[in-house]
Design a protein around this motif. Structure first.
Motif, PDB file in Angstrom:
ATOM      1  N   VAL A  25     -20.516   1.647   1.992  1.00 36.15           N
ATOM      2  CA  VAL A  25     -20.708   3.112   1.895  1.00 36.15           C
ATOM      3  C   VAL A  25     -21.759   3.556   2.906  1.00 36.15           C
ATOM      4  O   VAL A  25     -21.588   4.580   3.572  1.00 36.15           O
ATOM      5  N   THR A  26     -22.825   2.770   3.024  1.00 34.80           N
ATOM      6  CA  THR A  26     -23.895   3.169   3.935  1.00 34.80           C
ATOM      7  C   THR A  26     -23.383   3.174   5.380  1.00 34.80           C
ATOM      8  O   THR A  26     -23.637   4.123   6.127  1.00 34.80           O
ATOM      9  N   HIS A  27     -22.645   2.118   5.760  1.00 36.46           N
ATOM     10  CA  HIS A  27     -22.064   2.098   7.108  1.00 36.46           C
ATOM     11  C   HIS A  27     -21.168   3.315   7.331  1.00 36.46           C
ATOM     12  O   HIS A  27     -21.249   3.981   8.367  1.00 36.46           O
ATOM     13  N   LYS A  28     -20.280   3.585   6.358  1.00 35.70           N
ATOM     14  CA  LYS A  28     -19.299   4.663   6.561  1.00 35.70           C
ATOM     15  C   LYS A  28     -19.984   6.034   6.595  1.00 35.70           C
ATOM     16  O   LYS A  28     -19.601   6.896   7.384  1.00 35.70           O
ATOM     17  N   CYS A  29     -20.993   6.255   5.748  1.00 37.07           N
ATOM     18  CA  CYS A  29     -21.706   7.537   5.783  1.00 37.07           C
ATOM     19  C   CYS A  29     -22.446   7.667   7.116  1.00 37.07           C
ATOM     20  O   CYS A  29     -22.456   8.740   7.721  1.00 37.07           O
ATOM     21  N   ALA A  30     -23.024   6.547   7.570  1.00 39.42           N
ATOM     22  CA  ALA A  30     -23.786   6.601   8.833  1.00 39.42           C
ATOM     23  C   ALA A  30     -22.875   6.926  10.012  1.00 39.42           C
ATOM     24  O   ALA A  30     -23.323   7.478  11.012  1.00 39.42           O
ATOM     25  N   GLN A  31     -21.580   6.595   9.893  1.00 37.40           N
ATOM     26  CA  GLN A  31     -20.635   6.915  10.982  1.00 37.40           C
ATOM     27  C   GLN A  31     -20.336   8.409  11.063  1.00 37.40           C
ATOM     28  O   GLN A  31     -19.687   8.865  12.004  1.00 37.40           O
ATOM     29  N   LEU A  32     -20.724   9.179  10.040  1.00 42.10           N
ATOM     30  CA  LEU A  32     -20.412  10.626  10.021  1.00 42.10           C
ATOM     31  C   LEU A  32     -21.683  11.468   9.924  1.00 42.10           C
ATOM     32  O   LEU A  32     -21.929  12.124   8.903  1.00 42.10           O
ATOM     33  N   PRO A  33     -22.488  11.482  10.982  1.00 40.86           N
ATOM     34  CA  PRO A  33     -23.768  12.203  10.896  1.00 40.86           C
ATOM     35  C   PRO A  33     -23.592  13.696  10.681  1.00 40.86           C
ATOM     36  O   PRO A  33     -24.487  14.357  10.148  1.00 40.86           O
ATOM     37  N   TYR A  50     -14.845  -3.077   1.197  1.00 42.54           N
ATOM     38  CA  TYR A  50     -14.419  -2.002   2.114  1.00 42.54           C
ATOM     39  C   TYR A  50     -13.524  -0.995   1.396  1.00 42.54           C
ATOM     40  O   TYR A  50     -13.731   0.215   1.496  1.00 42.54           O
ATOM     41  N   THR A  51     -12.538  -1.520   0.647  1.00 42.62           N
ATOM     42  CA  THR A  51     -11.595  -0.609  -0.015  1.00 42.62           C
ATOM     43  C   THR A  51     -12.279   0.184  -1.136  1.00 42.62           C
ATOM     44  O   THR A  51     -11.744   1.182  -1.601  1.00 42.62           O
ATOM     45  N   THR A  52     -13.450  -0.255  -1.577  1.00 40.90           N
ATOM     46  CA  THR A  52     -14.219   0.521  -2.572  1.00 40.90           C
ATOM     47  C   THR A  52     -15.184   1.482  -1.873  1.00 40.90           C
ATOM     48  O   THR A  52     -15.331   2.635  -2.290  1.00 40.90           O
ATOM     49  N   GLY A  53     -15.823   0.998  -0.815  1.00 36.97           N
ATOM     50  CA  GLY A  53     -16.870   1.792  -0.161  1.00 36.97           C
ATOM     51  C   GLY A  53     -16.326   2.979   0.617  1.00 36.97           C
ATOM     52  O   GLY A  53     -16.951   4.042   0.647  1.00 36.97           O
ATOM     53  N   VAL A  54     -15.164   2.816   1.245  1.00 37.67           N
ATOM     54  CA  VAL A  54     -14.599   3.937   2.022  1.00 37.67           C
ATOM     55  C   VAL A  54     -14.254   5.119   1.090  1.00 37.67           C
ATOM     56  O   VAL A  54     -14.658   6.259   1.369  1.00 37.67           O
ATOM     57  N   PRO A  55     -13.540   4.894  -0.022  1.00 35.74           N
ATOM     58  CA  PRO A  55     -13.265   6.038  -0.921  1.00 35.74           C
ATOM     59  C   PRO A  55     -14.533   6.640  -1.520  1.00 35.74           C
ATOM     60  O   PRO A  55     -14.570   7.839  -1.818  1.00 35.74           O
ATOM     61  N   ALA A  56     -15.582   5.821  -1.707  1.00 37.17           N
ATOM     62  CA  ALA A  56     -16.835   6.400  -2.221  1.00 37.17           C
ATOM     63  C   ALA A  56     -17.395   7.375  -1.178  1.00 37.17           C
ATOM     64  O   ALA A  56     -17.851   8.472  -1.516  1.00 37.17           O
ATOM     65  N   MET A  57     -17.326   6.986   0.094  1.00 38.26           N
ATOM     66  CA  MET A  57     -17.790   7.902   1.156  1.00 38.26           C
ATOM     67  C   MET A  57     -16.917   9.160   1.181  1.00 38.26           C
ATOM     68  O   MET A  57     -17.429  10.279   1.286  1.00 38.26           O
ATOM     69  N   ILE A  58     -15.579   8.973   1.064  1.00 36.74           N
ATOM     70  CA  ILE A  58     -14.693  10.152   1.145  1.00 36.74           C
ATOM     71  C   ILE A  58     -14.912  11.080  -0.061  1.00 36.74           C
ATOM     72  O   ILE A  58     -14.952  12.307   0.084  1.00 36.74           O
ATOM     73  N   GLY A  59     -15.079  10.500  -1.252  1.00 34.59           N
ATOM     74  CA  GLY A  59     -15.355  11.330  -2.445  1.00 34.59           C
ATOM     75  C   GLY A  59     -16.619  12.151  -2.222  1.00 34.59           C
ATOM     76  O   GLY A  59     -16.671  13.350  -2.522  1.00 34.59           O
ATOM     77  N   ALA A  60     -17.643  11.484  -1.660  1.00 29.67           N
ATOM     78  CA  ALA A  60     -18.903  12.191  -1.385  1.00 29.67           C
ATOM     79  C   ALA A  60     -18.661  13.314  -0.376  1.00 29.67           C
ATOM     80  O   ALA A  60     -19.163  14.435  -0.531  1.00 29.67           O
ATOM     81  N   LYS A  61     -17.858  13.020   0.633  1.00 26.53           N
ATOM     82  CA  LYS A  61     -17.554  14.020   1.671  1.00 26.53           C
ATOM     83  C   LYS A  61     -16.820  15.216   1.051  1.00 26.53           C
ATOM     84  O   LYS A  61     -17.106  16.375   1.375  1.00 26.53           O
TER      85      LYS A  61
END
Ligand code: NDP
Length: 399
Positions: A16-24, A342-353
């Motif tokens: 999640v941290t990596h994926k959120c960091a990719q979307l400043p 990965y398959t858990t962390g990416v949707p957590a980032m998208i839900g947050a988005k």
């Protein structure tokens, strides 16, 4: 401009941290907090941009509240363990902050998976004018969104739903779990349960077996019926569903090890006294098993998780399968983690988005299938978990 606090620096927390960091442009300010701040710092050091870290014991509501009040984030992304869900929700209520997690609350002393505890926060969250988005991982999470998408675009009524989770990867270890061993083994050794004609049918652990021929060259694998928490919310929100089941693949090797560990009492969650000290066998087992994050560089192969739904469209029977295939090694290349995290962390980032962009925004406690699936499905394609929809002549499962 938004600020998030991610709680939990394990396998999923790292992704999640990596994926959120990719979307400043969405996640302007990121704080990664966990029980052990060194783990947060190790993740922060992998990133191309600076984030902050903090130490917090999320079981301690006062400590968690103090962190939220000091930082005033827009959202807490809880990827610690299911035991922390309620204390973190309490802290969010105290500080007036939105909340998201990937797994439903579980009391430590009993392997019991149900939403009742978190659904009971509905009025409190509504009255505080904040929201909680529950289960924004893959399963639960993406599987709930797939179901909502099938209902919106493919079937007027869903009658049968089979969620099938296949890990066709191999980490080369004699026995290891792909996510937190304690949580994984509690889930797998619990009784199975499925929904049929308005009631739950219980089965002995891993006693119902079928085989499924997975797409794109993965091929046939044994699958086992289990209880999984999204069945509870999906059958509540789509009451037309007559039967809903959850299946997962396990190798014979995994099952053999698990059987022996169970037989000798190592998977128990009742304390036993050892050299004058109480220990919980499953927690001791977790300490001697490989750390799931150590499997990242070792795991090869793919996962395939999806929903097979049978129902009616324009008066005719129709079967639809939506799935994602994810490659362990490609995930590792991108975020230094295998596909399960990965398959858990990416949707957590998208839900947050979704919450931060106001696309999914309403006060109260919500499950994923209650919102419009389209923007979430678009983001899955864009941020690393592309999906396919196919129409089938038969479900491919034995009835
Ligand atoms: P890990 O065990 O790898 O990570 C959990 C992290 O939470 C660790 O860093 C741990 O700290 C931290 N933590 C534990 N207790 C506390 C506490 N009291 N206060 C602060 N931090 C704490 O687990 P995973 O990353 O594999 O899983 C994370 C979550 O994701 C779990 O809830 C799991 O059930 C869920 N999940 C959901 C899936 C889905 O598809 N929906 C699939 C897979 C997982 P420490 O390092 O000190 O132990």
């Amino acid at each position: 401009m938004s600020k998030v606090i991610i709680v939990g620096a394990g396998g999923v927390g790292g992704v999640v941290t990596h994926k959120c960091a990719q979307l400043p442009e969405v996640f302007t300010d990121i704080i990664l907090a966990s029980r052990n701040e060194e783990k947060c710092k190790a993740i922060a050091a992998q990133l191309p941009r600076a984030i902050r870290t903090a130490q917090v014991d999320a079981d301690n509501v006062a400590q968690m509240t103090a962190l939220l009040e000091a930082e005033k984030p827009d959202l807490v992304i809880n990827v610690a363990l299911p035991y922390q869900d309620l204390p973190i929700m309490d802290a969010c209520l105290a500080a007036g902050i939105d909340y998201l997690d990937t797994a439903n609350y579980e009391p430590p002393e009993e392997a019991k998976f149900e939403y009742s505890w978190q659904w009971a926060y509905q009025d409190k969250f509504k009255n505080a004018n904040i929201m909680a988005l529950l289960g924004s991982g893959f399963d639960p999470g993406v599987t709930n969104v797939y179901t909502a998408y099938i209902k919106k675009h493919y079937l007027d009524e869903i009658h049968e739903l089979d969620i099938i989770d296949c890990n066709a990867g191999d980490h080369g270890q004699p026995f290891a779990t792909n996510f937190n061993p304690e949580i994984n083994i509690r889930e797998v050794t619990a009784k199975g349960r499925f929904w049929e004609n308005g009631q739950w049918v219980e089965t002995d652990p891993l006693s119902v077996k079928d085989s499924y021929d997975f797409p794109e060259g993965i091929g046939p694998k044994d699958i086992y019926l289990m209880y999984h928490e999204e069945l509870e919310s999906i059958t509540k929100h789509f009451p037309e569903i007559k039967r809903a089941r959850f299946w997962m693949t396990f190798s014979q090797n995994y099952l053999k090890h698990l059987e022996v560990l169970q037989n000798v009492g190592m998977t128990g969650i009742e304390p036993v006294v050892y050299e004058g000290k109480e220990i919980i066998p499953l927690q001791f087992l977790k300490a001697v098993l490989p750390d799931p994050s150590s499997l990242g560089p070792l795991t090869k192969g793919r996962t395939c998780i999806g929903c097979v739904a049978k129902g009616i469209k324009d008066g005719k029977e129709k079967i639809v399968y939506i799935y994602n295939i994810c490659d362990h090694e490609k995930c590792y290349e991108e975020v230094q983690s295998q596909a399960i995290s990965y398959t858990t962390g990416v949707p957590a980032m998208i839900g947050a988005k979704m919450i931060l962009e106001g696309k999914w925004k309403a006060s109260g406690v919500w499950n994923m299938e209650q919102f419009d699936p389209d923007p979430f499905m678009n983001d899955l394609n864009q941020y690393g978990l592309p999906w396919q929809v196919v129409e089938l002549d038969a479900t491919g499962l034995t009835d």
